[in-house]
Write a protein that holds these residues in place. Structure first.
Motif, short mmCIF file in Angstrom:
data_model
loop_
_atom_site.label_atom_id
_atom_site.label_comp_id
_atom_site.label_asym_id
_atom_site.label_seq_id
_atom_site.Cartn_x
_atom_site.Cartn_y
_atom_site.Cartn_z
N GLN A 160 -42.09 79.29 -45.02
CA GLN A 160 -42.17 77.62 -45.12
C GLN A 160 -40.88 77.33 -46.07
OE1 GLN A 160 -45.85 76.68 -46.11
NE2 GLN A 160 -46.81 77.17 -43.88
N GLU A 197 -44.21 65.92 -44.68
CA GLU A 197 -44.64 64.71 -45.18
C GLU A 197 -43.35 63.79 -45.69
OE1 GLU A 197 -48.05 62.49 -47.85
OE2 GLU A 197 -47.24 64.38 -48.47
N TYR A 211 -38.30 68.01 -38.35
CA TYR A 211 -39.68 67.34 -37.77
C TYR A 211 -40.95 67.96 -38.33
CZ TYR A 211 -36.41 65.99 -34.05
OH TYR A 211 -35.33 65.18 -33.55
N VAL A 212 -40.80 68.59 -39.57
CA VAL A 212 -41.99 69.27 -40.08
C VAL A 212 -42.15 68.63 -41.69
CG1 VAL A 212 -43.14 71.25 -40.89
CG2 VAL A 212 -41.74 71.33 -38.81
N HIS A 252 -43.89 63.91 -32.98
CA HIS A 252 -43.49 64.91 -33.66
C HIS A 252 -44.72 65.27 -34.46
CE1 HIS A 252 -39.42 64.46 -32.49
NE2 HIS A 252 -39.39 63.29 -33.02
N GLN A 253 -45.81 66.16 -34.08
CA GLN A 253 -47.01 66.33 -34.55
C GLN A 253 -47.07 66.98 -35.92
OE1 GLN A 253 -49.83 64.99 -33.02
NE2 GLN A 253 -48.28 64.13 -31.56
N GLN A 254 -46.05 67.50 -36.36
CA GLN A 254 -46.01 68.27 -37.81
C GLN A 254 -45.25 67.39 -38.74
OE1 GLN A 254 -44.61 72.45 -36.16
NE2 GLN A 254 -45.81 72.83 -37.69
N LEU A 255 -44.98 66.14 -38.23
CA LEU A 255 -44.31 65.32 -39.21
C LEU A 255 -45.49 64.04 -39.75
CD1 LEU A 255 -41.57 64.61 -40.37
CD2 LEU A 255 -41.48 62.93 -38.66
N GLN A 256 -45.58 63.88 -41.08
CA GLN A 256 -46.50 62.91 -41.38
C GLN A 256 -45.75 62.07 -42.35
OE1 GLN A 256 -48.31 65.90 -43.99
NE2 GLN A 256 -49.61 66.65 -42.40
N GLN A 279 -42.79 58.89 -35.31
CA GLN A 279 -43.63 60.07 -35.60
C GLN A 279 -44.41 60.43 -34.54
OE1 GLN A 279 -46.48 59.36 -38.86
NE2 GLN A 279 -47.53 61.15 -38.47
N ASP A 338 -37.20 72.00 -42.10
CA ASP A 338 -37.05 71.33 -40.46
C ASP A 338 -37.22 69.93 -40.35
OD1 ASP A 338 -38.03 70.71 -37.76
OD2 ASP A 338 -38.71 72.80 -37.71
N ARG A 396 -35.87 65.97 -43.18
CA ARG A 396 -36.90 64.99 -42.31
C ARG A 396 -36.58 63.57 -43.01
NH1 ARG A 396 -39.85 68.18 -45.53
NH2 ARG A 396 -41.01 67.24 -47.41
#
Length: 298
Positions: free
Chosen positions: A82, A92, A89-90, A116-120, A113, A87, A286
């Motif tokens: 990690q 917070e 799109y990954v 892009h489910q892994q973006l907060q 957002q 990334d 991001r």
């Protein structure tokens, strides 16, 4: 903390099942492998294996340690993976701005957002000082403020200006209003209200009497979408950025003030906007699409 080198030798030994072969795979001597296991046993305070020549059997403690050691090793590998990946799109995105800007930006940020489910995305509405403080202590990575901040720790990027409006009940639509009438009507206060009002006064009513006179407060609300409700009901006036006014649902019940003796366009005074972030704390990839969205809207 357990010694990571000794623990790695133990994991490899359990995997291979033989001291000499383990030593060969780790480019160590067989006594070196034995020494690592002995030191690890001393560190945990219990025997980890029963030696049978150059082979061995794990004790119950050895079985438990091996199970958890594999989990720790896996978590460490995941963490390193990690850390190595930035990334777009990954992760917070932590942002802070005024309440009026939050009303404008938040729906667009959520639209971005959604696929892009892994973006907060975390958006906090706050006054200038708290935004600056939050960036300085790393509570947020990106802030939008209405003043040029000259600090060595911060990087400042100018945005377009936001127009400020005096918003009145609809009955004032066809007439110019004076400073005295505004004082008689009173203002709806909100977290940024006095800051906006002071700019209006300094720009239009910069005589000493006007600048020293305290505007009567008829109501206070900290929910941006409610600020113009008492205006629509005829209770008072409010000062807000143009884009916050345009988003109000009851447009037929409000109007932008025409000031007595002023021929300037209706948007009146504007204030600058600036993006701020830590100068020596590079933003993750991001954040760039977020910055692009802000530039397109503000």
């Amino acid at each position: 903390m357990l010694n990571q080198q000794w623990l790695s030798t133990f994991i490899k030994l359990v995997e291979v099942g033989h001291f000499t072969q383990t030593a060969e795979q780790l480019f160590m001597t067989q006594p070196g492998v034995s020494q690592h296991i002995k030191k690890l046993e001393q560190q945990v305070g219990v025997a980890l294996l029963y030696r049978v020549g150059k082979r061995f059997e794990l004790t119950e403690a050895g079985i438990q340690l091996h199970k958890h050691a594999l989990l720790w090793q896996q978590q460490q590998q995941q963490l390193l993976s990690q850390l190595a990946v930035d990334d777009v799109y990954v992760g917070e995105c932590r942002i802070a701005c005024s309440g009026s800007l939050a009303l404008l930006l938040y729906p667009h940020l959520i639209d971005y957002q959604q696929p892009h489910q892994q973006l907060q995305i975390s958006l906090e509405a706050a006054p200038n000082k708290r935004i600056i403080d939050s960036v300085l202590v790393n509570q947020v990575e990106l802030g939008i403020v209405t003043q040029a901040v000259h600090m060595d720790e911060l990087e400042l990027t100018p945005l377009k200006e936001q127009a400020l409006c005096i918003v009145l009940p609809k009955k004032y639509q066809n007439s110019a209003i004076s400073f005295e009438q505004l004082m008689a009507l009173g203002m709806v206060a909100h977290p940024d209200g006095m800051h906006y009002w002071q700019q209006i006064v300094n720009h239009y009513f910069n005589d000493k009497q006007a600048m020293s006179q305290q505007v009567p407060i008829r109501s206070y609300v900290n929910q941006l979408n409610q600020i113009l409700v008492p205006v629509a009901k005829g209770l008072a006036f409010a000062v807000l950025p143009q884009f916050a006014v345009d988003s109000f649902a009851q447009q037929a019940q409000i109007c932008i003030a025409k000031l007595e003796g002023i021929t300037e366009p209706k948007q009146g005074v504007s204030e600058p906007l600036f993006l701020i972030n830590k100068k020596h704390r590079p933003l993750a990839k991001r954040y760039q699409p977020i910055i692009d969205i802000i530039h397109s809207l503000v």
